[in-house]
Design a protein around this motif. Structure first.
Motif, PDB file in Angstrom:
ATOM      1  N   GLY A  38       7.686   0.565  10.850  1.00 39.91           N
ATOM      2  CA  GLY A  38       6.695   1.146  11.755  1.00 39.91           C
ATOM      3  C   GLY A  38       5.756   0.103  12.340  1.00 39.91           C
ATOM      4  O   GLY A  38       5.459   0.116  13.545  1.00 39.91           O
ATOM      5  N   LYS A  42       5.322  -1.013  16.285  1.00 43.12           N
ATOM      6  CA  LYS A  42       4.007  -1.019  16.937  1.00 43.12           C
ATOM      7  C   LYS A  42       3.710  -2.377  17.543  1.00 43.12           C
ATOM      8  O   LYS A  42       3.216  -2.475  18.680  1.00 43.12           O
ATOM      9  CB  LYS A  42       2.927  -0.652  15.914  1.00 43.12           C
ATOM     10  CG  LYS A  42       1.523  -0.556  16.506  1.00 43.12           C
ATOM     11  CD  LYS A  42       1.436   0.550  17.551  1.00 43.12           C
ATOM     12  CE  LYS A  42       0.026   0.687  18.107  1.00 43.12           C
ATOM     13  NZ  LYS A  42      -0.053   1.726  19.163  1.00 43.12           N
ATOM     14  N   GLU A  49       7.632   7.742  17.665  1.00 43.99           N
ATOM     15  CA  GLU A  49       6.875   8.789  17.008  1.00 43.99           C
ATOM     16  C   GLU A  49       7.308   8.819  15.550  1.00 43.99           C
ATOM     17  O   GLU A  49       8.334   8.225  15.200  1.00 43.99           O
ATOM     18  CB  GLU A  49       7.106  10.127  17.719  1.00 43.99           C
ATOM     19  CG  GLU A  49       6.714  10.052  19.196  1.00 43.99           C
ATOM     20  CD  GLU A  49       6.955  11.345  19.973  1.00 43.99           C
ATOM     21  OE1 GLU A  49       7.423  12.340  19.372  1.00 43.99           O
ATOM     22  OE2 GLU A  49       6.653  11.364  21.184  1.00 43.99           O
ATOM     23  N   VAL A  50       6.556   9.482  14.700  1.00 49.46           N
ATOM     24  CA  VAL A  50       6.787   9.403  13.253  1.00 49.46           C
ATOM     25  C   VAL A  50       7.153  10.769  12.677  1.00 49.46           C
ATOM     26  O   VAL A  50       6.520  11.784  13.017  1.00 49.46           O
ATOM     27  CB  VAL A  50       5.540   8.858  12.523  1.00 49.46           C
ATOM     28  CG1 VAL A  50       5.721   8.912  11.012  1.00 49.46           C
ATOM     29  CG2 VAL A  50       5.260   7.424  12.969  1.00 49.46           C
ATOM     30  N   LYS A  70       0.902  10.262   7.442  1.00 48.72           N
ATOM     31  CA  LYS A  70       0.106  10.846   8.525  1.00 48.72           C
ATOM     32  C   LYS A  70      -1.008   9.889   8.955  1.00 48.72           C
ATOM     33  O   LYS A  70      -1.292   9.740  10.152  1.00 48.72           O
ATOM     34  CB  LYS A  70      -0.487  12.178   8.069  1.00 48.72           C
ATOM     35  CG  LYS A  70      -1.212  12.927   9.176  1.00 48.72           C
ATOM     36  CD  LYS A  70      -1.693  14.292   8.699  1.00 48.72           C
ATOM     37  CE  LYS A  70      -2.372  15.051   9.830  1.00 48.72           C
ATOM     38  NZ  LYS A  70      -2.841  16.394   9.394  1.00 48.72           N
ATOM     39  N   ALA A  73       0.505   7.127  11.090  1.00 49.48           N
ATOM     40  CA  ALA A  73       0.760   7.586  12.450  1.00 49.48           C
ATOM     41  C   ALA A  73      -0.538   7.592  13.264  1.00 49.48           C
ATOM     42  O   ALA A  73      -0.550   7.227  14.445  1.00 49.48           O
ATOM     43  CB  ALA A  73       1.396   8.977  12.422  1.00 49.48           C
ATOM     44  N   SER A  74      -1.627   8.001  12.606  1.00 47.34           N
ATOM     45  CA  SER A  74      -2.930   8.001  13.277  1.00 47.34           C
ATOM     46  C   SER A  74      -3.358   6.570  13.603  1.00 47.34           C
ATOM     47  O   SER A  74      -3.874   6.287  14.691  1.00 47.34           O
ATOM     48  CB  SER A  74      -3.966   8.683  12.386  1.00 47.34           C
ATOM     49  OG  SER A  74      -5.249   8.651  12.972  1.00 47.34           O
ATOM     50  N   TRP A  76      -1.401   4.042  14.109  1.00 49.88           N
ATOM     51  CA  TRP A  76      -0.552   3.533  15.182  1.00 49.88           C
ATOM     52  C   TRP A  76      -0.759   4.305  16.492  1.00 49.88           C
ATOM     53  O   TRP A  76      -0.196   3.939  17.517  1.00 49.88           O
ATOM     54  CB  TRP A  76       0.920   3.632  14.769  1.00 49.88           C
ATOM     55  CG  TRP A  76       1.287   2.766  13.603  1.00 49.88           C
ATOM     56  CD1 TRP A  76       0.755   1.563  13.282  1.00 49.88           C
ATOM     57  CD2 TRP A  76       2.283   3.052  12.607  1.00 49.88           C
ATOM     58  NE1 TRP A  76       1.362   1.066  12.145  1.00 49.88           N
ATOM     59  CE2 TRP A  76       2.302   1.953  11.702  1.00 49.88           C
ATOM     60  CE3 TRP A  76       3.161   4.105  12.360  1.00 49.88           C
ATOM     61  CZ2 TRP A  76       3.158   1.902  10.597  1.00 49.88           C
ATOM     62  CZ3 TRP A  76       4.008   4.062  11.270  1.00 49.88           C
ATOM     63  CH2 TRP A  76       4.001   2.965  10.401  1.00 49.88           C
ATOM     64  N   VAL A  78       0.322   7.386  17.300  1.00 48.83           N
ATOM     65  CA  VAL A  78       1.585   7.997  17.746  1.00 48.83           C
ATOM     66  C   VAL A  78       1.670   9.411  17.177  1.00 48.83           C
ATOM     67  O   VAL A  78       1.050   9.723  16.147  1.00 48.83           O
ATOM     68  CB  VAL A  78       2.804   7.166  17.289  1.00 48.83           C
ATOM     69  CG1 VAL A  78       2.772   5.772  17.910  1.00 48.83           C
ATOM     70  CG2 VAL A  78       2.882   7.088  15.771  1.00 48.83           C
ATOM     71  N   PHE A  80       2.872  12.705  15.122  1.00 44.85           N
ATOM     72  CA  PHE A  80       3.332  12.822  13.735  1.00 44.85           C
ATOM     73  C   PHE A  80       3.942  14.205  13.519  1.00 44.85           C
ATOM     74  O   PHE A  80       3.365  15.221  13.908  1.00 44.85           O
ATOM     75  CB  PHE A  80       2.153  12.613  12.774  1.00 44.85           C
ATOM     76  CG  PHE A  80       2.474  12.900  11.329  1.00 44.85           C
ATOM     77  CD1 PHE A  80       3.267  12.023  10.595  1.00 44.85           C
ATOM     78  CD2 PHE A  80       1.984  14.043  10.702  1.00 44.85           C
ATOM     79  CE1 PHE A  80       3.562  12.275   9.264  1.00 44.85           C
ATOM     80  CE2 PHE A  80       2.270  14.300   9.368  1.00 44.85           C
ATOM     81  CZ  PHE A  80       3.065  13.413   8.652  1.00 44.85           C
TER      82      PHE A  80
END
Length: 450
Positions: A38, A42, A49-50, A70, A73-74, A76, A78, A80
């Motif tokens: 991930g 990035k 997306e994750v 989670k 993802a926040s 990055w 993107v 989730f």
């Protein structure tokens, strides 16, 4: 290992130049491998997306994994996606291992998520050590060439971009960048086959040859090239032996297969994708009488007048024949049965013949102990009987195992039943509960039609 990012970019450019701005779904568990992947995506500013699957196998740890992914993802920035499954229940319902259940659930959900959100590819974080583990597992199972070629870098829309890189390199890169990740405690348990290989076999191989992963990559490359040659040859031969498609079957010319230099090897390549495992029986079909069949869980092969016919099973285990009290003869797929009543005519000489009967194709039962209609069907999980001459009951599956029957032989055997009780494992053994006794007045003679 500061050059990992450069090497990763180079690998993507060489192997997957079509990615561009295509949308990627990163399968993230929260562990080292997917976390590093991930971060790499990035840093390269790829469109991703994750997705995280909570299998519910590690209680509070599973919940903590989901929260961690989670938060990544926040971080990055993107989208989730997450889902939870009762994996153990699913495994029990399907009769498969928990590991296989998790795999099926995961990839099915990934496919659905991609379709619903316009995502083009799924990235998983399998690396070089995973590839070696998979190779060794397949090797120990006696896999064919396909299994020994390792994890494919691409399978439809599933891409595994970390396969050239070792776990050690990923961990060094993560530590240099002070990245955190989650540790799965179950990965340390050696009760799982893969973990035993990971923690006991591979460290020994690396001790013997520190460059084992590099050597393995070379071996995999050679095996993949050999597989390509085999596939080219098979694609050349198939049109020569494949006759046509008739109804729901595909026909292959037996005489042309037998004329090949190594027909057994060709049979494996022709039919390996249809679930067959008893390859000796498949080979024997080339020389068998017309009508002989071999079954896998999903397909059958039939020797039919000079042709090997491949077709899908049509619920073989669900086929049933019903026998009424006035039935004298029953013909079914695979043979026939004859029924003869002996009523109020049981002489001492007949009793002696019945008691000394050793013909496995004939049984004598107490007519008054059976309930019509009788049912002829194939065996199923949970079936049991009381073998004549033995004390106690035995599962049919255990009985077959004791006889050392092949999968094909098991699938060809029929059970004659009265209600839910087995009267006879045809051609093998009668059930003790239906034998004739000194008090028997009415006898039913049942024989296999020759």
């Amino acid at each position: 290992m500061n050059n990992l990012l450069v090497e990763f970019q180079k690998h993507l450019d060489q192997k997957f130049p079509f990615l561009g701005s295509r949308k990627i779904l990163l399968a993230a568990s929260g562990g080292l491998d997917s976390t590093v992947l991930g971060h790499l995506l990035k840093l390269l500013r790829l469109n991703f997306e994750v997705a995280h699957v909570n299998f519910g196998l590690r209680r509070s740890d599973s919940e903590m994994d989901e929260r961690f992914v989670k938060s990544l993802a926040s971080q990055w920035n993107v989208p989730f996606y997450s889902i939870s499954f009762d994996t153990r229940t699913y495994a029990q319902e399907k009769g498969i291992s928990v590991q296989m259940a998790a795999r099926d659930l995961r990839y099915e959900w990934f496919s659905k998520t991609c379709e619903e959100n316009g995502i083009d590819f799924v990235f998983t974080a399998h690396h070089a050590d995973d590839n070696l583990e998979t190779f060794l597992i397949h090797f120990l199972r006696g896999s064919g060439l396909d299994g020994l070629c390792g994890i494919p870098e691409r399978n439809r829309n599933i891409i595994r971009p970390l396969l050239p890189f070792s776990k050690r390199i990923l961990e060094e890169f993560a530590r240099e960048n002070s990245w955190e990740w989650r540790e799965d405690s179950s990965n340390a348990e050696t009760k799982y086959h893969r973990n035993s290989i990971r923690h006991q076999v591979i460290p020994l191989l690396k001790e013997i040859n520190p460059a084992v992963l590099k050597a393995f990559q070379s071996t995999i490359s050679h095996l993949q090239q050999a597989r390509d040659l085999v596939n080219t040859q098979i694609n050349t031969i198939i049109p020569l032996v494949k006759k046509d498609e008739k109804d729901t079957e595909v026909r292959y010319d037996i005489s042309k297969i037998r004329a090949l230099e190594n027909p057994k090897a060709y049979l494996y390549e022709f039919f390996k994708d249809y679930g067959f495992t008893d390859w000796e029986s498949v080979y024997d079909l080339l020389f068998a009488q017309s009508g002989k069949r071999v079954f896998s869980k999903t397909h059958y092969l039939l020797n039919n007048r000079g042709f090997l016919c491949l077709g899908k099973n049509v619920g073989k285990k669900d086929i049933q024949y019903f026998i009424n009290a006035d039935t004298d003869e029953l013909l079914f797929d695979g043979g026939g049965l004859c029924f003869k009543k002996i009523v109020n005519d049981i002489t001492e000489s007949k009793k002696d013949v019945i008691e000394k009967n050793s013909d496995k194709n004939v049984i004598f039962v107490d007519s008054d102990s059976i309930v019509y209609p009788l049912v002829l069907r194939h065996w199923k999980a949970g079936d049991y009987f009381y073998p004549l001459g033995f004390a106690g009951k035995k599962k049919i599956s255990k009985y077959f195992k004791d006889l050392k029957l092949s999968l094909t032989e098991k699938q060809d055997i029929w059970l004659l039943c009265s209600g839910d009780k087995v009267i006879w494992v045809l051609g093998k053994r009668q059930d003790d509960r239906f034998k004739t006794k000194a008090t028997t007045k009415n006898i039913l003679k049942i024989s296999i039609k020759k």
